[in-house]
Write a protein that holds these residues in place. Structure first.
Motif, PDB file in Angstrom:
ATOM      1  N   VAL A   5       9.265   1.976  -2.768  1.00  0.00           N
ATOM      2  CA  VAL A   5       8.468   2.823  -3.883  1.00  0.00           C
ATOM      3  C   VAL A   5       7.274   3.543  -3.324  1.00  0.00           C
ATOM      4  O   VAL A   5       6.505   2.986  -2.603  1.00  0.00           O
ATOM      5  N   ARG A   6       7.444   4.672  -3.214  1.00  0.00           N
ATOM      6  CA  ARG A   6       6.230   5.785  -3.178  1.00  0.00           C
ATOM      7  C   ARG A   6       5.398   6.090  -3.946  1.00  0.00           C
ATOM      8  O   ARG A   6       5.796   6.794  -5.023  1.00  0.00           O
ATOM      9  N   ASP A   7       4.425   5.315  -4.048  1.00  0.00           N
ATOM     10  CA  ASP A   7       3.428   5.322  -5.104  1.00  0.00           C
ATOM     11  C   ASP A   7       2.616   6.662  -4.938  1.00  0.00           C
ATOM     12  O   ASP A   7       2.364   7.323  -3.741  1.00  0.00           O
TER      13      ASP A   7
ATOM     14  N   LEU B 145       0.475   4.227   5.869  1.00  0.00           N
ATOM     15  CA  LEU B 145       0.638   3.654   4.371  1.00  0.00           C
ATOM     16  C   LEU B 145       1.813   4.575   3.696  1.00  0.00           C
ATOM     17  O   LEU B 145       2.416   3.907   2.823  1.00  0.00           O
ATOM     18  N   ALA B 146       1.749   5.840   3.966  1.00  0.00           N
ATOM     19  CA  ALA B 146       2.710   6.705   3.128  1.00  0.00           C
ATOM     20  C   ALA B 146       4.295   6.255   3.733  1.00  0.00           C
ATOM     21  O   ALA B 146       4.924   6.190   2.921  1.00  0.00           O
ATOM     22  N   GLY B 149       5.301   3.227   1.987  1.00  0.00           N
ATOM     23  CA  GLY B 149       5.261   2.955   0.599  1.00  0.00           C
ATOM     24  C   GLY B 149       4.197   2.052   0.203  1.00  0.00           C
ATOM     25  O   GLY B 149       4.368   1.626  -0.823  1.00  0.00           O
ATOM     26  N   THR B 150       3.366   2.239   0.863  1.00  0.00           N
ATOM     27  CA  THR B 150       1.902   1.339   0.618  1.00  0.00           C
ATOM     28  C   THR B 150       0.686   1.748   0.205  1.00  0.00           C
ATOM     29  O   THR B 150      -0.241   1.247   0.140  1.00  0.00           O
ATOM     30  N   THR B 151       0.931   3.285   0.133  1.00  0.00           N
ATOM     31  CA  THR B 151      -0.456   4.093  -0.176  1.00  0.00           C
ATOM     32  C   THR B 151      -1.186   3.640  -1.381  1.00  0.00           C
ATOM     33  O   THR B 151      -2.254   3.297  -1.457  1.00  0.00           O
ATOM     34  N   GLY B 152      -0.521   3.159  -2.417  1.00  0.00           N
ATOM     35  CA  GLY B 152      -0.945   2.594  -3.630  1.00  0.00           C
ATOM     36  C   GLY B 152      -1.579   1.443  -3.625  1.00  0.00           C
ATOM     37  O   GLY B 152      -2.357   0.783  -4.387  1.00  0.00           O
TER      38      GLY B 152
END
Lengths: 368, 284
Positions: A5-7, B145-146, B149-152
């Motif tokens: 999931v790309r937030d 992070l991007a 997929g852990t940016t959020g």
């Protein structure tokens, strides 16, 4: 096949949210860059605030210590004495009698807090502090041997404590060594060695004649009573020298907390760094013990209390040092004034406070 | 489309120049073990540049030991691991850490650490006493992070994350290190099937789109067949077969290495070999 999931990006590390403040480490962070990027730092705002607040409290405690006593003084009088504008007796009381003791309380407290943070970080265990894993007990053994065998004065006892503490630390380190030192082994071996040395100490005191045993017991309680510049000056200089390598070691200490494999993979020589940390930590504890006798629980409590305040991950050196200074300065005030004119050894106060803290810590750890 | 593998000894690699091309990371005749117990003796391994190499084999065959040796966590008693033409033990530790990253089997997240803070620690090999947080550090952490997929999750505490999220965060920390070569020791252990696949696809992305050379130890042979471009099969501390999964994975090999009678069929999705154990089928 679901892709990760790309937030969306609500916050991101280092992105300014105005006013130079940066968010994204989950806590307010300030980044300082200078000299065209050659110098850069990432500062944790809350940790800095806590350190500054503790430093102020420590300073205030120092001033209170300088004003109170059998000969009460006002703050202006104390300040005059400090800048050299006071007359003879006031100057004598403030600069020669009270200042070395107040300074020693702050410096040794900071040394003990730092040492505790180092060992708790290495062992990844709040119980891994130098007083729990035997160094203070070993220092006491060294001092006892000097008091009983040589009968020697302050310098001799201090040297004995230093040697005893360092030898105990070396023994614990070597006994715990097995393809590198693991934290838990260090704690268990340390507690065992500490218990054995405690019985040795008891035996030494019991077999001594009454007067010597009394002297030993007084030293063993840990006291700043009657501290002079002869103790405060060298102890302060040594403490500053010992803290210097920590500027280099502190970021490495944080990496060691990720585990040896991860730290090695990041380019850390783990055994070398750990040994350097142990040497500095032991030296700081030995310094405090040599100067004032074994003062328990400051090293144990300061890093954890500081952590509660900063909320930062792992144990950090600077907050632990500041908290240690505040704890010991406050304890020494209590020791001086609680039953005045009777002086309590400061070690008795820290043990009483620390006992309560230890019970709380054990209950909390057991609940996990 | 897996790239053609340049496996094996330099002798059977395609000779394009006068000298046979050497891969960036290889082990020459290494003997590795713990204390006096030798796990593998005289191993020669080369990691093809640009490959997603997967090491497979039964428990205790020495696959993790080999990876530890390649990542210089374990010093061989004989032979040497070579990185960029030099013995890895002769290269300064921080310099190695700028070329070769490792996700160890077990790492510890300090209590109360946030995701971004943990990932930022991957920047250590690029930092100095004076330069502790450069713009490059910031960009690398954002990028890592991007990519995972852990940016959020950046502001969250690592303690609060699920196992799959946590593993992605650890991968992000290794990515922030910005090394061309990445070693992963059993990265899918403790993850459920969906998260295993998610992580392996992330690895494929890193390999294919970002040009990282990847080496992973995996337990699941079918995952290895599907995602690896280069497979190394080990048994009793020796290498039994290596090459593209489609070329080397046969029923005979699986029976030899794992002692498991099986059939190999093409994976209905990807066409890569799929191992179906014979077992003792029970019918109602």
């Amino acid at each position: 096949m679901s892709a990760p999931v790309r937030d969306p990006v609500p916050t991101s590390p280092g992105v300014p949210d105005g006013g130079g403040r940066r968010r994204g480490f989950g806590r307010p962070t300030r980044v300082v860059r200078a000299l065209g990027g050659r110098v850069s730092l990432r500062l944790d705002v809350r940790t800095l605030a806590v350190c500054a607040a503790l430093a102020l409290v420590g300073l205030a405690l120092g001033v209170v210590a300088l004003t109170t006593g059998d000969y009460p003084l006002s703050v202006p009088q104390v300040l005059d004495a400090l800048v050299g504008a006071a007359d003879g007796p006031v100057r004598l009381v403030v600069v020669e009698w009270r200042l070395p003791r107040a300074l020693l309380a702050l410096v040794l407290g900071a040394a003990l807090g730092t040492s505790g943070a180092i060992f708790q970080s290495i062992t990844r265990n709040p119980l891994g502090s130098p007083d729990v894993i035997g160094f203070s007990t070993g220092a006491y053994t060294g001092a006892l041997v000097v008091i009983l065998v040589v009968g020697g004065g302050y310098a001799g006892v201090a040297a004995g404590a230093l040697v005893g503490g360092v030898l105990t630390a070396a023994a614990v380190y070597l006994l715990a060594y097995r393809r590198g030192v693991q934290g838990f082994r260090l704690v268990v071996v340390g507690i065992a060695v500490s218990a054995m040395l405690a019985s040795v100490n008891q035996w030494l005191v019991v077999t001594a004649d009454l007067e010597t045993a009394m002297a030993a017991a007084v030293w063993g309680a840990g006291s700043l009573h009657g501290a002079t510049w002869a103790q405060a000056a060298p102890a302060s200089v040594l403490a500053v020298l010992l803290v210097l390598p920590l500027a280099w070691l502190a970021p490495r200490m944080g990496l060691l907390e990720l585990g040896d494999d991860a730290a090695t993979a990041l380019g850390l020589r783990t055994e070398r760094v750990r040994l350097a940390l142990v040497v500095v930590g032991v030296a700081l504890t030995a310094l405090a013990t040599a100067a004032a006798g074994p003062i328990a629980f400051v090293a144990l409590a300061a890093p954890q209390l500081a952590r509660r305040l900063t909320g930062a991950p792992g144990v950090r050196l600077l907050p632990a040092a500041a908290m240690g200074a505040v704890l010991l300065a406050a304890s020494d005030l209590v020791a001086q004034r609680a039953f005045a004119p009777t002086q309590l050894p400061v070690g008795v106060v820290t043990v009483s406070l620390g006992g309560v803290y230890l019970v709380w810590l054990l209950v909390r750890e057991a609940r996990k | 489309m897996p790239p053609s593998s340049l496996a094996g000894t330099p002798a059977d690699a395609p000779v394009t120049d006068a000298a046979p091309r050497a891969d960036r990371l290889h082990a020459d005749g290494i003997t590795v073990g713990y204390d006096d117990r030798v796990i593998a003796r005289g191993l020669d391994v080369s990691i093809p540049d640009g490959s997603f190499t997967v090491i497979v084999g039964p428990n205790a065959c020495g696959k993790s030991t080999l990876l530890r040796a390649l990542s210089r966590l374990l010093k061989p008693s004989r032979g040497q691991v070579v990185l960029d033409g030099r013995s890895i033990s002769s290269i300064p530790a921080k310099e190695v850490a700028r070329r070769l990253g490792l996700l160890p089997q077990s790492s510890i997240a300090p209590e109360g650490i946030t995701v971004a803070d943990l990932v930022a620690r991957g920047r250590y090999p690029h930092q100095t006493l004076l330069r502790q947080w450069s713009r490059e550090d910031e960009a690398a952490v954002l990028g890592a992070l991007a990519a995972t997929g852990t940016t959020g999750l950046a502001d969250r505490l690592v303690d609060e994350l699920s196992g799959g999220q946590r593993q992605r965060v650890w991968v992000a920390m290794v990515l922030a290190q910005e090394t061309p070569i990445l070693l992963l020791d059993e990265p899918t252990t403790f993850l459920d099937i969906a998260h295993q696949i998610e992580l392996l696809e992330l690895c494929t992305d890193l390999n294919r789109d970002r040009g990282h050379t990847l080496v992973a130890v995996l337990h699941d042979l079918n995952h290895a067949c599907r995602y690896a471009t280069h497979l190394i099969a080990m048994k009793d501390g020796a290498i039994v077969a290596e090459g593209a999964p489609g070329d080397v994975v046969t029923a005979a090999l699986v029976e030899d290495v794992f002692g498991l009678p099986c059939r190999i069929i093409p994976d209905p999705v990807t066409g890569t070999p799929l191992v179906v154990p014979e077992g003792r089928p029970r019918r109602a």
